[in-house]
Design an enzyme around this catalytic site. Structure first.
Site, short mmCIF file in Angstrom:
data_model
loop_
_atom_site.label_atom_id
_atom_site.label_comp_id
_atom_site.label_asym_id
_atom_site.label_seq_id
_atom_site.Cartn_x
_atom_site.Cartn_y
_atom_site.Cartn_z
N GLU A 188 -6.24 7.97 17.58
CA GLU A 188 -6.84 9.31 17.70
C GLU A 188 -7.74 9.58 16.49
O GLU A 188 -8.86 10.10 16.64
CB GLU A 188 -5.75 10.39 17.79
CG GLU A 188 -4.97 10.40 19.10
CD GLU A 188 -3.96 9.27 19.23
OE1 GLU A 188 -3.51 8.75 18.19
OE2 GLU A 188 -3.63 8.88 20.36
N GLN A 199 0.85 -1.20 0.00
CA GLN A 199 0.00 0.00 0.00
C GLN A 199 0.88 1.25 0.00
O GLN A 199 1.50 1.57 1.00
CB GLN A 199 -0.87 -0.04 1.26
CG GLN A 199 -1.74 1.18 1.47
CD GLN A 199 -2.27 1.23 2.90
OE1 GLN A 199 -1.76 0.55 3.79
NE2 GLN A 199 -3.28 2.04 3.13
N SER A 219 0.98 6.41 2.54
CA SER A 219 1.62 7.39 3.42
C SER A 219 2.88 7.98 2.80
O SER A 219 3.60 7.30 2.06
CB SER A 219 1.99 6.75 4.74
OG SER A 219 0.87 6.17 5.34
N SER A 250 4.70 -1.23 4.28
CA SER A 250 4.92 -2.60 4.74
C SER A 250 5.05 -3.54 3.55
O SER A 250 4.27 -3.46 2.61
CB SER A 250 3.74 -3.07 5.59
OG SER A 250 3.57 -2.21 6.68
N GLU A 276 -9.44 -1.84 5.49
CA GLU A 276 -8.26 -2.14 6.29
C GLU A 276 -8.64 -2.29 7.76
O GLU A 276 -8.22 -3.21 8.44
CB GLU A 276 -7.23 -1.02 6.15
CG GLU A 276 -6.00 -1.22 7.04
CD GLU A 276 -4.89 -0.19 6.78
OE1 GLU A 276 -5.23 0.94 6.41
OE2 GLU A 276 -3.73 -0.54 6.98
C1 LIG Z 1 3.98 -0.61 11.47
C2 LIG Z 1 3.43 0.34 10.48
C3 LIG Z 1 3.12 -0.09 9.21
C4 LIG Z 1 2.61 0.79 8.27
N1 LIG Z 1 2.36 0.34 7.01
C5 LIG Z 1 1.92 1.22 6.06
C6 LIG Z 1 1.74 0.80 4.70
O1 LIG Z 1 1.96 -0.37 4.38
N2 LIG Z 1 1.35 1.69 3.78
C7 LIG Z 1 1.09 2.98 4.11
O2 LIG Z 1 0.70 3.74 3.24
N3 LIG Z 1 1.26 3.43 5.39
C8 LIG Z 1 1.68 2.58 6.37
N4 LIG Z 1 1.88 3.02 7.65
C9 LIG Z 1 1.71 4.45 7.92
C10 LIG Z 1 0.52 4.81 8.79
O3 LIG Z 1 -0.67 4.73 8.08
C11 LIG Z 1 0.79 6.23 9.33
O4 LIG Z 1 1.91 6.17 10.15
C12 LIG Z 1 -0.39 6.76 10.11
O5 LIG Z 1 -1.48 7.02 9.28
C13 LIG Z 1 -0.03 8.03 10.89
O6 LIG Z 1 0.59 8.99 10.10
P1 LIG Z 1 1.95 9.69 10.57
O7 LIG Z 1 2.89 8.60 10.88
O8 LIG Z 1 2.32 10.65 9.55
O9 LIG Z 1 1.58 10.43 11.92
P2 LIG Z 1 0.92 11.88 12.04
O10 LIG Z 1 -0.26 11.93 11.17
O11 LIG Z 1 1.94 12.91 11.88
O12 LIG Z 1 0.44 11.84 13.53
C14 LIG Z 1 1.26 12.16 14.66
C15 LIG Z 1 0.39 12.11 15.92
O13 LIG Z 1 -0.63 13.12 15.81
C16 LIG Z 1 -1.90 12.58 15.96
N5 LIG Z 1 -2.84 13.27 15.08
C17 LIG Z 1 -2.71 13.54 13.77
N6 LIG Z 1 -3.79 14.16 13.29
C18 LIG Z 1 -4.66 14.26 14.32
C19 LIG Z 1 -5.96 14.79 14.47
N7 LIG Z 1 -6.64 15.32 13.44
N8 LIG Z 1 -6.56 14.68 15.67
C20 LIG Z 1 -5.90 14.13 16.72
N9 LIG Z 1 -4.68 13.62 16.66
C21 LIG Z 1 -4.05 13.69 15.46
C22 LIG Z 1 -1.73 11.13 15.54
O14 LIG Z 1 -2.74 10.30 16.10
C23 LIG Z 1 -0.36 10.81 16.06
O15 LIG Z 1 -0.45 10.45 17.42
C24 LIG Z 1 2.39 2.15 8.61
C25 LIG Z 1 2.68 2.58 9.91
C26 LIG Z 1 3.21 1.69 10.83
C27 LIG Z 1 3.53 2.19 12.21
#
Ligand SMILES: Cc1cc2nc3c(=O)[nH]c(=O)nc-3n(C[C@H](O)[C@H](O)[C@H](O)COP(=O)(O)OP(=O)(O)OC[C@H]3O[C@@H](n4cnc5c(N)ncnc54)[C@H](O)[C@@H]3O)c2cc1C
Lengths: 373, 393
Positions: free
Chosen positions: B363, B112, B115, B147, B230
């Site tokens: 969240e 996928q 991100s 992933s 998902e």
């Molecule tokens: C093990 C793992 C596997 C993954 N695999 C994939 C994959 O295969 N493909 C893919 O595309 N992505 C993948 N991801 C990415 C995942 O979808 C993102 O990490 C996730 O959506 C959060 O985005 P970010 O890391 O940019 O955090 P951010 O969006 O920057 O968030 C940082 C913090 O702020 C909080 N936050 C953000 N916005 C808000 C809001 N509006 N209200 C309240 N709190 C908020 C979040 O909850 C978090 O605690 C993976 C992530 C992990 C950890």
């Protein structure tokens, strides 16, 4: 093991609708609040309408004994609705505890006759145990039976002040027995206790050489009491679900319309997230409460574990719901002229009722082979 | 409609014609797909027979009982759980026929590419560009946390096709060939030591227009469908009591009396109750689906799953005492599946931390429940109507 049916059937939905529409007319919270400080804190008229018009006071009772011939699943739906309105009626003491205890002794003809009077609403019953008694507690010993009379004291007996009959567990010369007490008999003293829960009353029962027929003895008496308490704990979980759902719904309504800082307070994320968690908790509570109600229709072993799971989950969840309800209403939630305290009193009392979460977890430790150190 | 008995009969008939022991694994799986016994709720001709989804377990159990090979689902969770339903829902007939069969058999696994470094929770802010050149799209940008990109043959991907439009409106959904020379996968090591996820660099990667899913500009809506699937896939599962993490710690408790303390006992029982309650809740959700009354409870399942995995895996280390201080292997491994229970307790503890981040953070899920289920006001959106290219970042 076939899967339990965790949904609501059509008949159950119809039951819910008819109870709900009756309560809408007859049991709004202002009426409940006014009543709870009056001379007559129980709504006997509502109870008799539930008996005669809807026939729901005898849901557990077979038709040949004058009941509706339904079962714990339907009774649980009734409990949800009555919990949702904190209705001041003797559901728990009469339709659940006394009725289940007497049904388990129904080969005694006095017991089956008494069941009929409870089912038809012509009498109200209770079981003379402290309301905090858990299903697994040892058989109570505070009442002694001697020469066919009962003596002793039982505190915190639910629905006592409106009970015409009480099933009394007592220890006789030949061990435990259940006795059917007529509460107007000489030697009976009933003293109301000022309750935390204004909508479900408790009292102290004192017995001084009161004659009462025995309806079960020995292991049969123990099993009957255990069955009654297990059924009640399971049904109580559904009452808690109904109450928690009401608290969530009314809080959501409130935070959508209450404005501060130029926004609905329900638009603040701190508030939204708490309500989202509460909603998720209630979805879970509903599932385990349905599971318990379904299990009560079957074998007692499965019922034991399902009821213990349901109670240990729901009895804390309902308190969370009532506390969030109050907090998210702000100052208005602290006022007497708002129903939040009625729900809080019921929720908190029900957490202690028929065993705390910890007691039910201990049951799970035994049944689930997870022994203490 | 097809019922459980009818399905059992079909499976038995199929097995009498295709001996699992004597048939090549892939041939067997392809034949199972063609017989409509792959995912029974899919349409006829695409691996299913339009049966109720809840009956899938009946079919899987029948096959498992005979020792028939399965499609190794843990190596293709994204394909099976997310790409497939999205292709089914939004693909052309040609795309469904091309992709679904090898996806289901596991011949082609998926990842996928959603991100990006600048767009996680706020997926709609992503900046990977797709520019049309004739019958092709040319992609430039960077994806992250992908992933199993190192094992995947294909990817579902969202890219920006209209930078002048507001962020939700300028996105388009693609099916991307991971072997394209413009796609570079670099391992990204995570807290467990391994590199299950990756950074993926797109430098002039080419995607034929025939691999665009849905209309140009419809990418956001389709991506939302993918994410809903998902969360259902992540939250669903376990049907028997004491499966998963709670079963592991309960067994340890039974086997090792010397580890028991009163405080741990109290916590174990609390976790046991919560796990059992979560299991019954999933079962209720399943029954609602079967009865044709799908409820919104699915969104809560992932929240509960993440919370419980984290609490139980943390509890497990405390229970194990000295053993909880050790770790199995910090070397940079490249796993080909994601399975929490496969490694050591220390690994479980670390890996479970991702459960409240991947697939939508807890969240964000609470926002979704509050808004979609409870009808509370949406988060203030300052960026909704602003052209994407003018947004601060
Ligand atoms: C093990 C793992 C596997 C993954 N695999 C994939 C994959 O295969 N493909 C893919 O595309 N992505 C993948 N991801 C990415 C995942 O979808 C993102 O990490 C996730 O959506 C959060 O985005 P970010 O890391 O940019 O955090 P951010 O969006 O920057 O968030 C940082 C913090 O702020 C909080 N936050 C953000 N916005 C808000 C809001 N509006 N209200 C309240 N709190 C908020 C979040 O909850 C978090 O605690 C993976 C992530 C992990 C950890």
């Amino acid at each position: 093991m076939s899967s339990p049916n965790l949904l609501y059937g059509e008949v159950e939905q119809e039951l819910r609708d008819s109870v709900r529409s009756l309560l809408r007319d007859r049991c709004d919270w202002t009426a409940v609040l006014a009543r709870c400080e009056s001379e007559h804190p129980y709504d006997r008229q509502l109870w008799s309408t539930l008996a005669t018009d809807l026939g729901v006071t005898g849901l557990l009772v077979p038709e040949e004994l004058g009941g509706a011939g339904a079962g714990p699943r339907e009774l649980a739906v009734l409990a949800e609705e009555l919990g949702s309105s904190v209705a001041p009626v003797p559901l728990l003491g009469s339709a659940v505890m006394a009725t289940s205890a007497l049904l388990a002794c129904s080969e005694a003809s006095v017991a089956s006759e008494a069941v009929t009077t409870l089912a038809t609403g012509s009498a109200v019953g209770t079981v003379a145990v402290p309301l905090t008694t858990a299903p697994d507690d040892p058989f109570p010993e505070s009442v002694r039976a001697q020469d066919a009379t009962l003596s002793g004291t039982v505190p915190t007996v639910v629905d006592l002040e409106v009970a015409d009959k009480a099933v009394v567990p007592a220890i006789g010369e030949d061990g435990p027995g259940l006795y059917l007490l007529d509460s107007s008999a000489p030697g009976v003293t009933r003293t109301p206790i000022t309750p935390l829960d204004l909508t479900r009353r408790i009292g102290t029962l004192e017995l001084d050489r009161v004659p009462a027929p025995r309806v079960a003895t020995g292991p049969r008496a123990e099993r009957a009491l255990h069955h009654a308490l297990t059924t009640a704990a399971g049904v109580l979980a559904s009452e808690q679900v109904g109450l928690a759902q009401h608290c969530l719904d009314s809080t959501v309504d409130y935070v959508r319309t209450r404005y501060q800082f130029g926004r609905a307070v329900g638009s603040f994320q701190a508030v939204k997230h708490r309500l989202a968690d509460l909603w998720a908790g209630i979805s879970t509570a509903r599932a385990v409460a349905r599971d318990a109600a379904d299990a009560l229709t079957g074998s007692s072993e499965e019922a034991g574990i399902s009821v213990a799971v349901a109670q240990s989950y729901c009895c804390d969840l309902v308190v969370l719901a009532a506390e969030e309800h109050l907090q998210l209403h702000g100052g208005i939630g602290m006022t007497w002229e708002h129903p939040a305290h009625l729900y809080l009193g019921r929720a908190k009392s029900s957490q202690l009722t028929l065993g705390t979460a910890e007691r039910h977890r201990n049951t799970i430790a035994t049944l689930g082979a997870l022994p203490a150190p | 409609m097809v019922d459980a008995d009818e399905l059992r009969t079909r499976v038995r008939r199929f097995l009498s014609e295709h001996d699992p022991a004597g048939t090549d694994r892939l041939d067997f799986l392809r034949a199972r797909f063609d017989a409509g016994l792959a995912w029974v709720h899919y349409p006829v001709g695409l691996g299913g027979i339009d049966a109720p989804r809840a009956l899938q377990t009946v079919v899987d159990e029948e096959f498992a009982a005979t020792g028939a090979p399965d499609n190794d689902p843990l190596t293709n969770t994204i394909g099976l759980g997310m790409a497939a339903p999205t292709i089914l829902g939004h693909g052309t007939e040609e795309q469904r026929r091309r992709f679904l069969r090898p996806l289901w058999t596991g011949e082609e696994t998926w990842c996928q590419l959603f991100s990006e470094p600048g767009a996680g929770s706020d997926l709609a802010a992503l900046s990977t560009r797709a520019v049309r050149e004739g019958d092709e799209w040319v992609l430039d940008g960077q994806k992250v946390w992908t992933s199993l990109a190192h094992t995947a043959r294909w990817a579902i991907l969202v890219a920006r096709t209209a930078p002048g439009a507001p962020k939700h409106k300028g996105l388009t959904y693609f099916l991307c060939d991971m072997t394209d020379p413009g796609v570079e996968v670099r391992p990204l090591r995570q807290i467990t030591g391994e590199a299950e996820f990756n950074e993926v660099f797109l430098s002039g990667a080419r995607i034929p227009d025939s691999q665009r899913l849905g209309e140009v500009g419809q990418g956001w809506r389709i991506a939302m469908d993918t994410l809903m699937n998902e969360r259902v896939a992540i939250g669903g599962g376990n049907t028997a009591r004491e499966q998963g993490m709670i079963g592991i710690v309960s067994e340890t408790w039974r086997q090792r009396p010397e580890l028991r303390t009163p405080g741990l006992h109290e916590r174990l029982l609390r976790l046991w109750v919560e796990s059992e309650a979560a299991r019954v809740t999933s079962e209720r959700l399943r029954q609602q689906l079967v009865a044709g009354q799908p409820g919104p409870e699915g969104s809560a399942a992932k929240l509960a799953f993440a919370r419980l995995n984290q609490l139980i895996s943390g509890f497990e280390l405390e229970l194990l005492s000295q053993q909880g201080l050790s770790y199995d292997d910090w070397s940079l491994r490249r796993p080909d599946s994601t399975e929490l229970t496969s490694r050591s307790p220390g690994y479980r503890y670390l890996r479970a931390k991702g459960n409240s981040i991947e697939g939508g953070t807890s969240e964000i899920l609470r926002n979704i429940i509050a808004e979609r289920v409870l009808g509370l006001p949406a988060e203030p959106r300052t960026d909704k109507d602003v052209p994407w290219k003018e947004l601060p970042r």
